[in-house]
Design a protein around this motif. Structure first.
Motif, PDB file in Angstrom:
ATOM      1  N   UNK A 363       0.820  -1.216   0.000  1.00 27.73           N
ATOM      2  CA  UNK A 363       0.000   0.000   0.000  1.00 27.73           C
ATOM      3  C   UNK A 363       0.851   1.263   0.000  1.00 27.73           C
ATOM      4  N   UNK A 364       2.083   1.138   0.394  1.00 26.93           N
ATOM      5  CA  UNK A 364       2.949   2.319   0.463  1.00 26.93           C
ATOM      6  C   UNK A 364       3.821   2.495  -0.782  1.00 26.93           C
ATOM      7  N   UNK A 365       3.627   1.668  -1.772  1.00 27.73           N
ATOM      8  CA  UNK A 365       4.474   1.722  -2.965  1.00 27.73           C
ATOM      9  C   UNK A 365       4.033   2.862  -3.878  1.00 27.73           C
ATOM     10  N   UNK A 366       4.999   3.651  -4.318  1.00 28.16           N
ATOM     11  CA  UNK A 366       4.766   4.696  -5.322  1.00 28.16           C
ATOM     12  C   UNK A 366       6.074   4.889  -6.076  1.00 28.16           C
ATOM     13  N   UNK A 367       6.026   5.677  -7.117  1.00 31.17           N
ATOM     14  CA  UNK A 367       7.233   5.912  -7.897  1.00 31.17           C
ATOM     15  C   UNK A 367       8.314   6.561  -7.037  1.00 31.17           C
ATOM     16  N   UNK A 368       7.898   7.422  -6.101  1.00 35.05           N
ATOM     17  CA  UNK A 368       8.866   8.083  -5.223  1.00 35.05           C
ATOM     18  C   UNK A 368       9.428   7.126  -4.174  1.00 35.05           C
ATOM     19  N   UNK A 369       8.543   6.414  -3.483  1.00 40.82           N
ATOM     20  CA  UNK A 369       9.011   5.530  -2.410  1.00 40.82           C
ATOM     21  C   UNK A 369       9.820   4.357  -2.950  1.00 40.82           C
ATOM     22  N   UNK A 370       9.585   3.992  -4.206  1.00 43.99           N
ATOM     23  CA  UNK A 370      10.331   2.893  -4.804  1.00 43.99           C
ATOM     24  C   UNK A 370      11.816   3.216  -4.895  1.00 43.99           C
ATOM     25  N   UNK A 371      12.119   4.442  -5.286  1.00 41.96           N
ATOM     26  CA  UNK A 371      13.501   4.806  -5.576  1.00 41.96           C
ATOM     27  C   UNK A 371      14.176   5.611  -4.478  1.00 41.96           C
TER      28      UNK A 371
END
Length: 574
Positions: A363-371
């Motif tokens: 649920x916390x995955x996004x393009x920002x949090x991924x990298x």
């Protein structure tokens, strides 16, 4: 507070500076170049003209390109973006200027170097338009660089028939550059001279006698609107097809991109759709992209003044912004939303494919949090990705830096790509506040006067400051009085005066705060500006989907063959 005096840079001074830098680079004087660069970039300048400014930033970009290379720095290092930052800044300086011979010559040099840096970051697709623009000015160095890029492109895709076209493009550019070898610097001649690696490749390719099908045509009967749409997609380079990076004709007019076959161990627990989950997911990403692309085109075809019955059921407020609320702008906004959302979906795909974290954290995955993760007060990509040698994962990381203002991360996007610098702000306004798209003709009229607003804000700030000073003066006067009736009376007068002045300050602050609140309620963007940004977003989205597919192929080629695995064949719907 008065502005600091800015140093004046003339054409002559910049040319002397460029010559000095060339000498230092040839001598390998890294420490001295760092000092020179820090000194030059710490100052503000007035430039003789835009060409002078562009030349200066180009030289700074060359310094950073020499100091920091992809091979010796961590692939996610901010230092690797510094040359790109200043090359972008150089191109931005001459945007809109009359294309004189001098400007075209410099633009070609900047585009070639910028494309080389992007290609070095794995962004081989993003580099192609820059190479092509430089080649259009008969730049032989751009031909050599693009040949290398095309060769890399050919080796990165899993369609052997398509790869031949990229190899042919590389061979063609090598031969074309060899025809201009007398115009090159000796250093550049080495790359394509007889017996060089590139020359040997061209000889080998030509000796194989490849036959290419250049006349692929569709047997389908298309409507006029479909033909216009297909032609528009091809001309804008928006097909999910690597050949669309080479040509605009029928060869490229299909979305042929798909995931390669993915091997895995046999698992009897998996149903058919579960075993093809990644392929099905990627097909959905393609569908979303094609939908967003289509509604973008639909919006382009709608006249700005047209009306539609979809929003004719209520009276529209005339708020003075002169914004357009019709099917055209609504289509643009819907397209923007879908394109933008695809980046987080790509992140989710990578998160699952590379097993970056437990499933419960999805649920916390996004393009920002991924990298971007915090690691002992340093910002770096996810631990698994930071050790990756997959250049297409690196390419996606740098697209993130173009798109998003990542909290606590050095924000280079303000200059890395001026066309993308406000994407996050536009998306935030669209989703959480208000975004108004205004006709170009009336855009300036719809904006508040910066001079007028600044004048009044300064006036109110000054009044607040002066009122506070009055209170302080009265306090000092009372403090100097001796105890007694007069001091008691003065204290009462001070109390009354303080209440009066405090009320005045409160009123002024309310006025200022209300201005700040309401002036940021809506973000105003002109139609042409939004169209330009939307096209850039569509292109980045298209390239990102291609990088994702190539990243999976890169990983598949690394899998060992020492286990009993089975490749997933991908059935297609009829």
């Amino acid at each position: 507070m008065e502005d600091k005096a800015k140093a004046l840079l003339t054409k002559e001074k910049v040319e002397i500076f460029a010559s000095e830098v060339d000498v230092l680079i040839l001598a390998g004087e890294r420490d001295e170049l760092r000092v020179v660069c820090d000194d030059k970039t710490s100052l503000d300048y007035n430039f003789e003209d835009k060409l002078c400014e562009a030349h200066f930033w180009y030289v700074i970009g060359n310094i950073y390109s020499f100091l920091y290379s992809y091979s010796v720095s961590d692939w996610y290092s901010d230092d690797l973006s510094k040359s790109i930052l200043f090359y972008r800044k150089s191109l931005y300086a001459i945007r809109g200027e009359e294309l004189t011979l001098e400007i075209l010559s410099l633009k070609s040099l900047v585009e070639t170097n910028l494309a080389n840096e992007l290609s070095g970051q794995g962004r081989m697709i993003c580099a192609i338009p820059l190479y092509q623009s430089a080649i259009n000015f008969n730049n032989p160095v751009a031909l050599i660089s693009k040949a290398r890029n095309d060769y890399f492109y050919a080796g990165s895709i899993y369609d052997d028939e398509h790869a031949v076209y990229h190899y042919r493009e590389a061979a063609y550019n090598i031969r074309k550059a060899q025809g201009m070898i007398d115009d090159m610097h000796p250093e550049h001649r080495e790359a394509i001279k007889a017996g060089s690696q590139l020359d040997n490749f061209a000889n080998d390719f030509e000796s194989r006698g490849f036959t290419l099908n250049e006349n692929i045509s569709s047997e389908e009967k298309l409507s006029n609107k479909e033909v216009r749409y297909i032609d528009w997609v091809a001309n804008e380079g928006l097909f999910l097809n690597d050949l669309n990076d080479l040509v605009k004709n029928n060869l490229a007019k299909r979305d042929t991109l798909s995931l390669p076959s993915i091997t895995s161990q046999i698992n009897i627990l998996l149903s058919r759709h579960e075993s093809l989950a990644f392929h099905g997911n990627f097909d959905e990403l393609k569908n979303d992209f094609c939908y967003a692309r289509y509604i973008y085109f639909t919006g382009l075809c709608v006249p700005e003044e047209s009306e539609s019955f979809y929003n004719s059921t209520y009276h529209h407020v005339d708020d003075g912004s002169l914004s357009i609320n019709n099917f055209k702008t609504s289509s643009y906004k819907a397209s923007f939303r879908v394109f933008y959302s695809l980046f987080d979906k790509i992140a989710y795909f990578i998160h699952r494919f590379f097993d970056l974290a437990p499933i419960e954290k999805d649920r916390r995955v996004s393009f920002s949090t991924l990298f971007v993760t915090n690691d002992k007060n340093k910002i770096k990509p996810n631990k698994v990705l930071s050790a990756s040698d997959n250049c297409f994962i690196h390419a996606l990381f740098y697209i993130l830096k173009d798109l998003k203002d990542v909290r606590n991360y050095t924000n280079l996007s303000k200059w890395v790509d001026p066309d993308t610098r406000d994407f996050d702000e536009i998306r935030n306004a669209m989703e959480h506040r208000s975004l108004k798209i205004v006709d170009d003709l009336f855009f300036e009229m719809s904006l508040p006067s910066d001079i007028f607003d600044e004048m009044h804000l300064r006036k109110y700030d000054k009044e607040i400051e002066e009122t506070q000073s009055e209170i302080n003066i009265i306090k000092e006067e009372v403090g100097r009085m001796d105890e007694g009736a007069s001091k008691y009376s003065a204290l009462n007068r001070l109390k009354e005066k303080k209440e009066e002045l405090t009320e005045r300050i409160k009123y002024r602050e309310e006025i200022v705060n209300e201005k700040k609140k309401l002036s940021t309620q809506s973000l105003l963007v002109s139609v042409s500006d939004f169209e330009s940004r939307l096209m850039k977003l569509a292109t980045l989205c298209r390239n990102s989907l291609m990088y994702l597919a190539y990243a999976i192929y890169f990983e598949e080629r690394k899998k060992p063959n020492d286990k009993f695995v089975i490749p997933h064949s991908v059935p297609l719907k009829k």
